[in-house]
Design a protein around this motif. Structure first.
Motif, PDB file in Angstrom:
ATOM      1  N   THR A 159      23.728   7.840  -7.192  1.00 62.69           N
ATOM      2  CA  THR A 159      24.271   8.845  -6.265  1.00 62.69           C
ATOM      3  C   THR A 159      23.315  10.027  -6.123  1.00 62.69           C
ATOM      4  OG1 THR A 159      26.523   8.230  -6.939  1.00 62.69           O
ATOM      5  CG2 THR A 159      26.262  10.329  -5.776  1.00 62.69           C
ATOM      6  N   TYR A 160      22.599  10.343  -7.169  1.00 59.07           N
ATOM      7  CA  TYR A 160      21.717  11.505  -7.207  1.00 59.07           C
ATOM      8  C   TYR A 160      20.669  11.445  -6.094  1.00 59.07           C
ATOM      9  CZ  TYR A 160      18.309  14.845  -9.195  1.00 59.07           C
ATOM     10  OH  TYR A 160      17.439  15.891  -9.400  1.00 59.07           O
ATOM     11  N   ASP A 161      20.477  12.569  -5.418  1.00 55.65           N
ATOM     12  CA  ASP A 161      19.505  12.683  -4.331  1.00 55.65           C
ATOM     13  C   ASP A 161      18.398  13.652  -4.768  1.00 55.65           C
ATOM     14  OD1 ASP A 161      18.053  13.132  -2.019  1.00 55.65           O
ATOM     15  OD2 ASP A 161      19.810  13.366  -0.728  1.00 55.65           O
ATOM     16  N   ALA A 162      17.252  13.087  -5.129  1.00 61.28           N
ATOM     17  CA  ALA A 162      16.153  13.919  -5.622  1.00 61.28           C
ATOM     18  C   ALA A 162      15.674  14.914  -4.575  1.00 61.28           C
ATOM     19  CB  ALA A 162      14.997  13.041  -6.087  1.00 61.28           C
ATOM     20  N   ASP A 163      15.751  14.560  -3.310  1.00 58.66           N
ATOM     21  CA  ASP A 163      15.296  15.469  -2.250  1.00 58.66           C
ATOM     22  C   ASP A 163      16.080  16.777  -2.265  1.00 58.66           C
ATOM     23  OD1 ASP A 163      13.418  13.654  -1.424  1.00 58.66           O
ATOM     24  OD2 ASP A 163      14.657  12.830   0.191  1.00 58.66           O
ATOM     25  N   LYS A 164      17.350  16.715  -2.672  1.00 58.78           N
ATOM     26  CA  LYS A 164      18.172  17.922  -2.700  1.00 58.78           C
ATOM     27  C   LYS A 164      17.881  18.778  -3.936  1.00 58.78           C
ATOM     28  CE  LYS A 164      21.822  16.302   0.313  1.00 58.78           C
ATOM     29  NZ  LYS A 164      23.259  16.046   0.523  1.00 58.78           N
ATOM     30  N   ALA A 165      17.051  18.246  -4.827  1.00 52.66           N
ATOM     31  CA  ALA A 165      16.650  19.003  -6.013  1.00 52.66           C
ATOM     32  C   ALA A 165      15.155  19.258  -5.987  1.00 52.66           C
ATOM     33  CB  ALA A 165      17.043  18.240  -7.271  1.00 52.66           C
ATOM     34  N   GLY A 166      14.596  19.353  -4.787  1.00 48.68           N
ATOM     35  CA  GLY A 166      13.168  19.625  -4.659  1.00 48.68           C
ATOM     36  C   GLY A 166      12.290  18.518  -5.186  1.00 48.68           C
ATOM     37  N   GLY A 167      12.813  17.291  -5.220  1.00 48.50           N
ATOM     38  CA  GLY A 167      12.052  16.151  -5.712  1.00 48.50           C
ATOM     39  C   GLY A 167      12.122  15.966  -7.215  1.00 48.50           C
ATOM     40  N   ALA A 168      12.876  16.811  -7.906  1.00 49.31           N
ATOM     41  CA  ALA A 168      12.942  16.755  -9.369  1.00 49.31           C
ATOM     42  C   ALA A 168      13.711  15.529  -9.852  1.00 49.31           C
ATOM     43  CB  ALA A 168      13.601  18.007  -9.920  1.00 49.31           C
ATOM     44  N   LYS A 169      13.246  14.981 -10.961  1.00 47.16           N
ATOM     45  CA  LYS A 169      13.924  13.840 -11.578  1.00 47.16           C
ATOM     46  C   LYS A 169      15.253  14.298 -12.192  1.00 47.16           C
ATOM     47  CE  LYS A 169       9.444  12.028 -13.129  1.00 47.16           C
ATOM     48  NZ  LYS A 169       8.594  11.792 -14.330  1.00 47.16           N
ATOM     49  N   PRO A 170      16.244  13.415 -12.207  1.00 48.18           N
ATOM     50  CA  PRO A 170      17.453  13.730 -12.981  1.00 48.18           C
ATOM     51  C   PRO A 170      17.166  13.504 -14.459  1.00 48.18           C
ATOM     52  CG  PRO A 170      17.630  11.519 -12.092  1.00 48.18           C
ATOM     53  CD  PRO A 170      16.332  12.097 -11.559  1.00 48.18           C
ATOM     54  N   MET A 171      18.122  13.878 -15.278  1.00 46.90           N
ATOM     55  CA  MET A 171      17.990  13.715 -16.723  1.00 46.90           C
ATOM     56  C   MET A 171      19.133  12.847 -17.237  1.00 46.90           C
ATOM     57  SD  MET A 171      17.749  16.824 -19.509  1.00 46.90           S
ATOM     58  CE  MET A 171      16.207  17.466 -18.845  1.00 46.90           C
ATOM     59  N   ILE A 172      18.832  11.958 -18.180  1.00 48.05           N
ATOM     60  CA  ILE A 172      19.862  11.166 -18.842  1.00 48.05           C
ATOM     61  C   ILE A 172      20.176  11.821 -20.182  1.00 48.05           C
ATOM     62  CG2 ILE A 172      20.432   8.950 -19.904  1.00 48.05           C
ATOM     63  CD1 ILE A 172      18.522   7.611 -17.942  1.00 48.05           C
ATOM     64  N   ASN A 173      21.417  12.165 -20.391  1.00 45.18           N
ATOM     65  CA  ASN A 173      21.876  12.757 -21.642  1.00 45.18           C
ATOM     66  C   ASN A 173      22.990  11.863 -22.198  1.00 45.18           C
ATOM     67  OD1 ASN A 173      22.570  14.416 -23.751  1.00 45.18           O
ATOM     68  ND2 ASN A 173      23.475  16.037 -22.509  1.00 45.18           N
ATOM     69  N   SER A 174      22.694  10.984 -23.106  1.00 40.11           N
ATOM     70  CA  SER A 174      21.460  10.874 -23.861  1.00 40.11           C
ATOM     71  C   SER A 174      21.290   9.413 -24.263  1.00 40.11           C
ATOM     72  CB  SER A 174      21.531  11.757 -25.116  1.00 40.11           C
ATOM     73  OG  SER A 174      22.682  11.377 -25.878  1.00 40.11           O
ATOM     74  N   ILE A 175      20.128   9.126 -24.859  1.00 43.95           N
ATOM     75  CA  ILE A 175      19.828   7.784 -25.354  1.00 43.95           C
ATOM     76  C   ILE A 175      19.643   7.871 -26.863  1.00 43.95           C
ATOM     77  CG2 ILE A 175      18.134   5.926 -25.314  1.00 43.95           C
ATOM     78  CD1 ILE A 175      17.654   6.542 -22.363  1.00 43.95           C
ATOM     79  N   ALA A 176      20.243   6.929 -27.577  1.00 44.07           N
ATOM     80  CA  ALA A 176      20.176   6.919 -29.039  1.00 44.07           C
ATOM     81  C   ALA A 176      19.801   5.530 -29.527  1.00 44.07           C
ATOM     82  CB  ALA A 176      21.533   7.331 -29.628  1.00 44.07           C
ATOM     83  N   GLU A 177      19.459   5.440 -30.800  1.00 46.45           N
ATOM     84  CA  GLU A 177      19.157   4.126 -31.380  1.00 46.45           C
ATOM     85  C   GLU A 177      20.351   3.199 -31.294  1.00 46.45           C
ATOM     86  OE1 GLU A 177      15.693   4.033 -34.638  1.00 46.45           O
ATOM     87  OE2 GLU A 177      17.634   4.695 -35.418  1.00 46.45           O
TER      88      GLU A 177
END
Length: 290
Positions: A92-110
């Motif tokens: 759903t995330y639109d990078a263009d609406k965030a100035g091309g910035a990547k989203p962040m995944i919170n979080s990844i664990a072992e």
């Protein structure tokens, strides 16, 4: 807002009663207003955790992401242990609406390495949980700094193989509540930050933690009316920042700052992190009785 830290706004989270109420009534306008307030206060990312509302209604999760991005140009950090919900967030995330910035995944664990599959959807920044490890097929809570450090190194090795640059990695060392910290977990976090921040193999990674955890179960002020919870957050930052802690998961409109060494809370905090057991908890009592 002090530019030495990247602030990830924490408030779009059902852990806050006022936000939970917005989710329960599906008040999109209220969620947008909360996003705007955080962005205007200096948040460089907004954490998005729709909780059970998003788990039960994926349409609501999609609508929320779209609405937040309509309201602010700040990139989003998607906080969910559900691969299905993360997939919805990231598609759903639109990078263009965030100035091309990547989203962040919170979080990844072992304990949930399958979440690395989400990186196939789109390039992302990643928060890596170093506070738990996989041992004998089960998740274990880390109570030693070396375990936190070892997990951080293993997780960075995983993401290195996937070509994720270190600048896109944020290691969460986990910050514990002082009121219940009889195991030296605050000291553990600081020791881990020191080693991770100076490890040449981890050069370029960022370090974070939810510093609002420090004051949980404590009054906001001392019995004399002086600030307590926020001062404790700042005391942690005063020690952790020079060691490499550069990303705050917190409330953007708080005035985060470093404390002078002669500040009473700073002095007691430094004493507290040298102690364990009841001896440490007595120092906490000394703070709010001051």
């Amino acid at each position: 807002m002090n530019e030495q830290w990247t602030i990830i706004g924490e408030r779009i989270n059902p852990g806050f009663k006022s936000t939970k109420a917005l989710f329960e009534t599906k008040d999109i306008a209220g969620i947008q207003a909360l996003a705007v307030r955080q962005a205007e206060a200096g948040a460089r990312y907004l954490n998005v955790n729709a909780g059970m509302a998003g788990e039960k209604d994926h349409g609501f999760a999609r609508d929320m992401v779209k609405a937040i991005q309509e309201a602010v140009p700040v990139p989003l950090s998607f906080d969910s242990a559900s691969p299905e919900l993360q997939r919805i967030y990231l598609t759903t995330y639109d990078a263009d609406k965030a100035g091309g910035a990547k989203p962040m995944i919170n979080s990844i664990a072992e304990t949930r390495l399958d979440m690395l599959d989400m990186l196939a959807i789109r390039p992302c920044k990643v928060i890596v949980m170093a506070s738990e490890r996989l041992e004998d097929g089960a998740g274990r809570r880390n109570v030693k700094a070396q375990d936190v450090i070892d997990v951080a190194r293993r997780m960075v090795a995983h993401t290195d193989r996937l070509g994720v640059p270190h600048d896109d990695l944020v290691i969460d060392v986990s910050v514990s509540a002082m009121a219940a910290d009889s195991e030296g977990l605050t000291r553990m976090a600081l020791d881990a930050i020191r080693t991770i921040g100076s490890d040449p193999d981890l050069a370029g990674v960022h370090i974070t933690g939810g510093i609002s955890n420090i004051g949980q179960q404590l009054p906001a002020k001392t019995t004399q009316g002086a600030d307590l919870k926020h001062k404790l957050e700042c005391a942690f930052l005063t020690i952790a920042t020079p060691l490499g802690f550069d990303t705050i998961l917190g409330t953007p409109w708080k005035e985060y700052h470093l404390l002078p060494e002669d500040d009473f809370v700073m002095e007691v905090f430094r004493d507290f992190i040298t102690r364990s057991g009841l001896d440490a908890l007595r120092q906490v009592r000394k703070l709010y009785k001051a």
